[in-house]
Scaffold this active site. Structure first.
Site, short mmCIF file in Angstrom:
data_model
loop_
_atom_site.label_atom_id
_atom_site.label_comp_id
_atom_site.label_asym_id
_atom_site.label_seq_id
_atom_site.Cartn_x
_atom_site.Cartn_y
_atom_site.Cartn_z
N ALA A 112 1.99 5.10 3.98
CA ALA A 112 2.83 4.84 5.15
C ALA A 112 4.09 4.11 4.70
O ALA A 112 4.18 3.66 3.55
CB ALA A 112 2.09 4.00 6.18
N LYS A 113 5.04 4.02 5.56
CA LYS A 113 6.22 3.19 5.29
C LYS A 113 6.85 2.81 6.61
O LYS A 113 6.74 3.55 7.59
CB LYS A 113 7.24 3.97 4.46
#
Ligand code: GLU
Length: 424
Positions: A112-113
């Site tokens: 994720a980011k």
């Protein structure tokens, strides 16, 4: 069967770059069609407005994102970037790279980011705290120790992670340290996390120099970017005996063939915030830094700085990607064709950060804390294992090192997805 129409939500140079890398890797390992697009595209994202009361009483609304690329092998994991050029497409590409990175090094995580469009240096401490808390407030139902675990990235740090942990914990009604990593030690942060990414970059660089028969104390190093990753990489390589001959930040760089006094540079940046006017060598531009003759070039800032414009002009023996996505696909081709540069690809090279984040999360979940030596020893063991796997894959299939790393990361995610099947 007809192909699904792919959304243009993430469309951008950097997302297309990450997608092309995926396609190439998927082709190289003949990834079955049935699992390809499932593995490639981000699972979900959240875009939020973040109103912040400014010191003059006005209100500014910032825009923030979180992209969860893959949650098939555990909670998704990845940093939060505060930068004025953040886009949803960039965050999606970075989330994708987190998936391959965590999978490559064998962490029980997806990728994720997060990102907020803001120049954090233009906010005072109060404004920054409000923005960070508001971001976490909006993410409360989207993240969690078993859902998605954020961490620092460009423009964010321990203090911000502390505010986010506090915000989440206030919602939960109890201390929930494992919701973010990269926290201050006082809030359950891990020994060694702050320096982990740079320590990992330096360790792998040293290992590859050994493979090449180059003594590390004879190596010269140019580092682009002097934030957390760049400065810690410089310190760790200097501690191994290498000579740091150039450093830079967004204001420009300096070159000193005799070696840069890192303690002075770090003290200067602490007070001045940037390297601007740091007169411990000759002033150079970032472009010049990338083309300096050196043993090791370590881009440790943002994406897409090594391009088809400068790839042919690089004069390094080892290219250590401390940043995520610093080399465009066109530049990659040129470097591969040259054949004289050992490239340590980002998903391997900078994985030390997320590895120690994993250690931090484990320590938080078990409430049992490790010493710095223990952390670093376990970190280096995981890096050695990942390096060996990448180099074996490279040798077996005659892949570039990047393709070797990506195929390993992608294969593991695809295998997990195939094994889980499709929920109707
Ligand atoms: N932002 C870092 C990275 O790009 C660290 C992520 C983490 O620790 O979760 O790998």
């Amino acid at each position: 069967m007809s192909k699904a129409v792919v959304s243009s939500l993430y469309d951008s140079d950097v997302f297309r770059m990450a997608c092309r890398q995926f396609d190439k890797a998927a082709d190289a390992i003949s990834l079955p069609e049935a699992v390809r697009d499932r593995t490639k595209y981000p699972r979900r994202c959240l875009a939020v407005s973040l109103p912040v009361k400014r010191r003059d009483g006005s209100v500014t609304v910032f825009e923030g994102y979180r992209v969860q690329h893959n949650l098939s092998t555990g909670p998704s994991k990845g940093g939060i970037r505060f930068h004025q050029d953040v886009t949803l497409g960039e965050v999606a590409a970075l989330a994708m790279w987190m998936s391959w990175k965590t999978s490559l090094v064998g962490l029980p995580y997806g990728g994720a980011k997060g990102g907020v469009i803001v120049n954090p240096s233009e906010l005072d401490e109060n404004e920054l705290e409000h923005l960070s808390r508001r971001y976490m407030q909006e993410m409360v139902n989207f993240v969690g120790p078993h859902v998605d675990v954020p961490a620092p990235d460009v423009g964010t740090n321990e203090k911000i992670m502390g505010w986010m942990m506090d915000t989440y914990s206030n919602h939960a009604g109890h201390v929930e340290s494992a919701v973010v990593t990269g926290k201050p030690i006082a809030l359950g942060g891990s020994q060694g996390r702050r320096e982990a990414t740079g320590a990992g970059v330096a360790y792998l660089t040293k290992r590859y120099l050994e493979d090449l028969g180059i003594p590390v104390d004879r190596a010269t190093v140019a580092i682009q970017g002097f934030g957390n990753v760049g400065s810690e990489t410089a310190l760790a390589l200097a501690a191994y005996g290498a000579k740091i001959i150039a450093i830079s930040d967004y204001t420009g760089g300096i070159h000193n063939a005799k070696g840069i006094d890192l303690a002075k540079a770090i003290a200067y940046v602490r007070y001045q915030k940037t390297l601007h006017d740091f007169h411990e060598g000759e002033a150079i531009t970032n472009e010049q830094l990338l083309e300096l003759p050196c043993t090791v070039l370590a881009p440790c800032a943002l994406e897409r700085v090594i391009t088809d414009q400068n790839a042919a002009k690089l004069k390094c023996r080892v290219l250590a990607e401390g940043a995520n996505g610093p080399t465009t696909n066109a530049a990659d081709k040129i470097i591969e064709a040259r054949g004289d540069i050992e490239l340590i690809p980002d998903v391997l090279c900078n994985s030390g950060g997320v590895i120690v984040s994993y250690f931090e999360w484990l320590q938080n979940l078990s409430n049992f804390y490790w010493s710095r030596d223990e952390v670093l020893q376990k970190l280096f063991a995981m890096l050695d294992k990942a390096k060996a796997a990448v180099d074996a894959q490279k040798g077996k299939f005659k892949f570039s090192r990047r393709l070797a790393a990506l195929t390993l990361g992608i294969q593991r995610v695809a295998d997990a997805k195939a094994a889980r099947g499709l929920f109707p």
